[in-house]
Design a protein around this motif. Structure first.
Motif, PDB file in Angstrom:
ATOM      1  N   THR A  31      35.775   6.628  42.644  1.00 25.75           N
ATOM      2  CA  THR A  31      37.153   7.114  42.685  1.00 25.75           C
ATOM      3  C   THR A  31      38.059   6.273  41.787  1.00 25.75           C
ATOM      4  OG1 THR A  31      36.771   7.926  44.921  1.00 25.75           O
ATOM      5  CG2 THR A  31      39.053   7.692  44.268  1.00 25.75           C
ATOM      6  N   PRO A  34      38.745   7.725  37.598  1.00 26.24           N
ATOM      7  CA  PRO A  34      39.868   8.548  37.116  1.00 26.24           C
ATOM      8  C   PRO A  34      41.204   7.794  37.116  1.00 26.24           C
ATOM      9  CG  PRO A  34      38.999   9.388  39.205  1.00 26.24           C
ATOM     10  CD  PRO A  34      38.019   8.383  38.697  1.00 26.24           C
ATOM     11  N   PHE A  35      41.342   6.804  37.986  1.00 19.65           N
ATOM     12  CA  PHE A  35      42.586   6.024  37.962  1.00 19.65           C
ATOM     13  C   PHE A  35      42.666   5.192  36.689  1.00 19.65           C
ATOM     14  CE2 PHE A  35      42.381   6.729  42.630  1.00 19.65           C
ATOM     15  CZ  PHE A  35      43.599   7.377  42.759  1.00 19.65           C
ATOM     16  N   GLU A  37      41.448   5.975  33.885  1.00 16.21           N
ATOM     17  CA  GLU A  37      41.751   6.885  32.774  1.00 16.21           C
ATOM     18  C   GLU A  37      43.258   7.135  32.633  1.00 16.21           C
ATOM     19  OE1 GLU A  37      37.518   9.240  33.266  1.00 16.21           O
ATOM     20  OE2 GLU A  37      39.377  10.299  33.713  1.00 16.21           O
ATOM     21  N   ARG A  41      47.418   7.243  29.431  1.00 12.17           N
ATOM     22  CA  ARG A  41      48.428   8.304  29.290  1.00 12.17           C
ATOM     23  C   ARG A  41      49.805   7.709  29.036  1.00 12.17           C
ATOM     24  NH1 ARG A  41      47.892  12.136  34.531  1.00 12.17           N
ATOM     25  NH2 ARG A  41      49.877  11.082  34.825  1.00 12.17           N
ATOM     26  N   LYS A  45      51.590   7.080  35.931  1.00 16.83           N
ATOM     27  CA  LYS A  45      51.805   7.239  37.355  1.00 16.83           C
ATOM     28  C   LYS A  45      51.331   8.596  37.840  1.00 16.83           C
ATOM     29  CE  LYS A  45      55.792   6.052  39.806  1.00 16.83           C
ATOM     30  NZ  LYS A  45      57.032   5.319  39.907  1.00 16.83           N
ATOM     31  N   VAL A  46      50.835   8.667  39.052  1.00 18.68           N
ATOM     32  CA  VAL A  46      50.552   9.958  39.677  1.00 18.68           C
ATOM     33  C   VAL A  46      51.279  10.012  41.010  1.00 18.68           C
ATOM     34  CG1 VAL A  46      48.314  10.373  38.592  1.00 18.68           C
ATOM     35  CG2 VAL A  46      48.438   9.027  40.699  1.00 18.68           C
ATOM     36  N   PRO A  47      51.593  11.228  41.492  1.00 16.83           N
ATOM     37  CA  PRO A  47      52.403  11.327  42.712  1.00 16.83           C
ATOM     38  C   PRO A  47      51.602  11.265  44.011  1.00 16.83           C
ATOM     39  CG  PRO A  47      52.155  13.483  41.709  1.00 16.83           C
ATOM     40  CD  PRO A  47      51.405  12.525  40.831  1.00 16.83           C
ATOM     41  N   ALA A  48      50.356  10.779  43.970  1.00 20.78           N
ATOM     42  CA  ALA A  48      49.474  10.883  45.141  1.00 20.78           C
ATOM     43  C   ALA A  48      50.084  10.272  46.406  1.00 20.78           C
ATOM     44  CB  ALA A  48      48.127  10.244  44.832  1.00 20.78           C
ATOM     45  N   TYR A 307      44.433   4.945  47.828  1.00 24.43           N
ATOM     46  CA  TYR A 307      44.332   6.405  47.860  1.00 24.43           C
ATOM     47  C   TYR A 307      43.328   6.872  48.907  1.00 24.43           C
ATOM     48  CZ  TYR A 307      43.284  11.128  46.186  1.00 24.43           C
ATOM     49  OH  TYR A 307      43.082  12.475  46.106  1.00 24.43           O
ATOM     50  N   SER A 308      42.269   6.097  49.095  1.00 27.40           N
ATOM     51  CA  SER A 308      41.184   6.544  49.967  1.00 27.40           C
ATOM     52  C   SER A 308      41.432   6.275  51.440  1.00 27.40           C
ATOM     53  CB  SER A 308      39.875   5.855  49.553  1.00 27.40           C
ATOM     54  OG  SER A 308      39.555   6.151  48.221  1.00 27.40           O
TER      55      SER A 308
ATOM     56  N   LEU B  73      45.080  14.290  42.417  1.00 26.37           N
ATOM     57  CA  LEU B  73      46.109  13.265  42.603  1.00 26.37           C
ATOM     58  C   LEU B  73      47.506  13.867  42.639  1.00 26.37           C
ATOM     59  CD1 LEU B  73      44.595  10.573  40.234  1.00 26.37           C
ATOM     60  CD2 LEU B  73      44.450  10.713  42.712  1.00 26.37           C
ATOM     61  N   TYR B  74      47.605  15.190  42.392  1.00 24.42           N
ATOM     62  CA  TYR B  74      48.910  15.856  42.394  1.00 24.42           C
ATOM     63  C   TYR B  74      49.015  16.835  43.559  1.00 24.42           C
ATOM     64  CZ  TYR B  74      49.889  13.829  37.860  1.00 24.42           C
ATOM     65  OH  TYR B  74      50.136  12.940  36.841  1.00 24.42           O
ATOM     66  N   ARG B  75      48.016  16.824  44.446  1.00 27.43           N
ATOM     67  CA  ARG B  75      48.068  17.735  45.589  1.00 27.43           C
ATOM     68  C   ARG B  75      49.167  17.322  46.546  1.00 27.43           C
ATOM     69  NH1 ARG B  75      42.008  19.330  47.332  1.00 27.43           N
ATOM     70  NH2 ARG B  75      43.124  20.022  49.172  1.00 27.43           N
ATOM     71  N   LEU B  78      47.539  15.511  50.800  1.00 26.24           N
ATOM     72  CA  LEU B  78      46.629  14.371  51.004  1.00 26.24           C
ATOM     73  C   LEU B  78      46.565  13.949  52.471  1.00 26.24           C
ATOM     74  CD1 LEU B  78      44.776  12.167  49.754  1.00 26.24           C
ATOM     75  CD2 LEU B  78      46.799  10.746  49.493  1.00 26.24           C
ATOM     76  N   ILE B  84      37.559  11.903  51.576  1.00 23.69           N
ATOM     77  CA  ILE B  84      38.076  11.523  50.262  1.00 23.69           C
ATOM     78  C   ILE B  84      37.628  12.567  49.254  1.00 23.69           C
ATOM     79  CG2 ILE B  84      38.128   9.712  48.506  1.00 23.69           C
ATOM     80  CD1 ILE B  84      37.040   7.826  50.704  1.00 23.69           C
ATOM     81  N   ILE B  87      37.151  12.963  42.825  1.00 21.69           N
ATOM     82  CA  ILE B  87      38.045  13.229  41.699  1.00 21.69           C
ATOM     83  C   ILE B  87      37.223  13.236  40.423  1.00 21.69           C
ATOM     84  CG2 ILE B  87      40.164  12.543  40.560  1.00 21.69           C
ATOM     85  CD1 ILE B  87      40.789  10.835  42.986  1.00 21.69           C
ATOM     86  N   ARG B  88      37.292  14.321  39.686  1.00 25.32           N
ATOM     87  CA  ARG B  88      36.595  14.351  38.407  1.00 25.32           C
ATOM     88  C   ARG B  88      37.543  13.917  37.298  1.00 25.32           C
ATOM     89  NH1 ARG B  88      35.093  19.643  40.984  1.00 25.32           N
ATOM     90  NH2 ARG B  88      37.152  19.003  41.585  1.00 25.32           N
ATOM     91  N   SER B  89      36.984  13.661  36.146  1.00 23.87           N
ATOM     92  CA  SER B  89      37.804  13.181  35.044  1.00 23.87           C
ATOM     93  C   SER B  89      38.704  14.292  34.523  1.00 23.87           C
ATOM     94  CB  SER B  89      36.916  12.708  33.903  1.00 23.87           C
ATOM     95  OG  SER B  89      36.218  11.564  34.302  1.00 23.87           O
ATOM     96  N   ASP B 123      53.040  15.094  32.702  1.00 23.98           N
ATOM     97  CA  ASP B 123      52.894  13.637  32.662  1.00 23.98           C
ATOM     98  C   ASP B 123      52.102  13.168  31.440  1.00 23.98           C
ATOM     99  OD1 ASP B 123      54.446  13.235  34.815  1.00 23.98           O
ATOM    100  OD2 ASP B 123      52.841  12.766  36.232  1.00 23.98           O
ATOM    101  N   TYR B 124      51.449  14.074  30.755  1.00 22.77           N
ATOM    102  CA  TYR B 124      50.758  13.706  29.515  1.00 22.77           C
ATOM    103  C   TYR B 124      51.691  13.809  28.309  1.00 22.77           C
ATOM    104  CZ  TYR B 124      46.065  13.705  31.563  1.00 22.77           C
ATOM    105  OH  TYR B 124      44.951  13.419  32.297  1.00 22.77           O
TER     106      TYR B 124
END
Lengths: 324, 185
Positions: A31, A34-35, A37, A41, A45-48, A307-308, B73-75, B78, B84, B87-89, B123-124
């Motif tokens: 997990t 992807p963080f 990665e 950008r 930041k992500v809104p998780a 996150y987990s 991560l944008y859902r 959560l 858990i 999460i894929r790339s 966000d990109y």
């Protein structure tokens, strides 16, 4: 559904490595990828965890771990509050549990704890609905350090099973040695220890093999040498004759560095490095030194942990009768 | 896998799936006869749809860029997840600033996934525009979101489970309706 194993239930707290199943370790590491990665950008930041609050409860000084957790929490969009322990009522004698009761009333969702006494994070975890992350408790455990170490190593050695790591240094005083060696063992690695005789615990876990000289340890052909930091602040004169002697016997000297480089052995260190004690300067620029990656990966790994985990929400607590 | 058994009713066969994709590709081509364009799929089956569209549009000049998003991560749910998510790339290998992006997903339902994907894309960078292509629009929106290109529109109940199957991910092209088996039946 992909070929992946069934998804694992989320746990409330991360207190040590011991209580994690190997597949949980793997999932936390997977997990984290992807963080990492995200860091390339423009918006990192992500809104998780938007709207969640993370409390940093550090009873011991720490710059690196604390900053790493703070960045991790902020990149997940959580709000971060620092509980300034030394200036708070702790100095007036307030007990840990009194403090936790206060924090509970503030409805924080995650508590990141560092304390000099082993077990304090467990105590806090039992008395709060918040998810508790152990950021180091005495000599006991430092699970996120272990995870970031494993993550860093997996980037260069995707399959760790059967690989060998040699842990060198102050094992008795090292929660890093305990957590990291357990974590790497869970991933199938063979563990070797070499440290000052007075500092290698009799309670060395049975999965680890002890060495009595650096030469013997290198002859074991490790894939990785993990140098522990000599914790000068915890050291008393009685343990080690001098820093110079420590370096000569347990440090990566220029001669040992040549051996390590020639054998293509990876080098790790949890930082901060005492240059000239655990290692000579040239190791820092060695192409197989993973020390700088460890820092960057710390943020991604801690994002994965936050996150987990799943705090107990009020609704679920009422349903299940959980919580205090 | 445990859990309730599902009775599966076919809704669209392989030819209908192919026709739907062809229709979407044609719509994109009409609206964007030339110029840079990117197709971005939402994991898992949106990526398969984006790949199919990119193949059909490969003779455009220039051929479309491709990307993939995992929106975990944008859902917005959560808190409700007991496990858990894997999460894929996410992979956006082209500059998003100024890009024309066609977001692709297999099914458009509540619109929440699309909301998350749009937030993530922004966000990109700042795209010139984001459009939406779906194979199936099954209605029951919870957000004010509409598809720009739709392969098929199906009338469904909120409780229905609509499954799109693609050769790449499931070994066949089909759309089926899944309903829980009633007890004892």
């Amino acid at each position: 559904m992909s070929a992946a194993a069934a998804p694992l239930p989320r746990r409330k707290d991360l207190l040590d490595i011991e209580s994690l199943a190997p597949e949980e370790v793997v999932q936390l590491l997977d997990t984290a990828r992807p963080f990492k990665e995200l860091f390339t950008r423009s918006v990192k930041k992500v809104p998780a965890l938007r709207g969640k609050s993370v409390l940093m409860l550090f009873y011991e000084p720490s710059t690196r771990t604390k900053t790493s957790f703070e960045i991790a929490a902020k990149r997940l969009s959580a709000d971060v509050t620092n509980f300034a322990v030394s200036t708070s009522s702790v100095v007036k004698g307030e007990s840990v549990l009194d403090t936790v009761e206060t924090l509970q009333a503030m409805k924080v969702d995650y508590i990141v704890v560092r304390h000099s006494s082993p077990g304090v994070p467990n105590l806090i975890a039992r008395h709060t609905r918040a998810s508790v992350v152990n950021a180091g408790d005495g000599h006991h455990a430092h699970p996120t350090q272990a995870l970031l170490d494993a993550y860093t190593l997996r980037e260069v050695l995707p399959d760790l099973a059967g690989r060998r790591v040699l842990i060198v240094g102050d094992i008795l005083h090292s929660r890093v040695a305990r957590s990291t060696s357990r974590c790497m063992h869970k991933l199938g690695m063979e563990i070797g220890y070499f440290g000052p005789g007075t500092l290698v615990p009799d309670t060395r876990p049975d999965f680890a093999r002890g060495f009595t000289s650096f030469a013997d340890a290198l002859a074991w052909k490790p894939d990785v040498v993990y140098l522990l930091r000599l914790q000068l602040e915890r050291m008393h004169a009685s343990f080690i004759p001098s820093l110079r002697e420590y370096h000569t016997v347990f440090g990566v000297t220029p001669a040992r560095f040549r051996q390590i480089r020639d054998a293509g052995i990876w080098v790790m260190h949890p930082g901060p490095v005492n240059r000239g004690v655990e290692l000579v300067d040239e190791v820092m620029t060695y192409e197989r030194s993973l020390i700088n990656q460890q820092v960057e990966n710390g943020i991604a790994t801690r994002m994965s942990v936050l996150y987990s985990l799943q705090p107990v929400t009020e609704a679920r607590a009422d349903d299940e009768g959980a919580g205090p | 896998m445990s859990g309730p058994a599902f009775r599966s009713t076919p809704l669209l066969d392989a030819d209908a799936v192919e026709a739907g994709i062809a229709g979407v590709a044609e719509g994109i081509r009409r609206r964007h006869p030339d110029g840079p364009l990117a197709v971005v799929g939402i994991h898992t089956r949106g990526v398969a749809l984006a790949d199919r569209l990119a193949q059909r549009l490969a003779d455009r000049s220039p051929p479309p860029d491709r990307g993939a998003l995992d929106i975990s991560l944008y859902r917005d749910d959560l808190d409700n997840l007991g496990t858990i998510p894997t999460i894929r790339s996410s992979d956006i290998p082209f500059p998003v600033d100024g890009a024309t992006i066609v977001l692709c997903d297999d099914v458009l339902f509540t619109g929440r996934t699309i909301r998350a994907a749009v937030d993530q894309l922004i966000d990109y960078g700042r795209p010139a525009c984001i459009e939406l292509a779906v194979l199936v629009d099954r209605g029951n929106r919870e957000l004010p979101i509409a598809a720009t290109y739709t392969g098929h529109t199906l009338d469904t109940a909120r409780t229905d489970h609509i499954a799109v199957r693609f050769r790449e991910t499931d070994g066949e092209d089909a759309v089926v309706l899944l309903r829980p088996e009633e007890a004892g039946s």
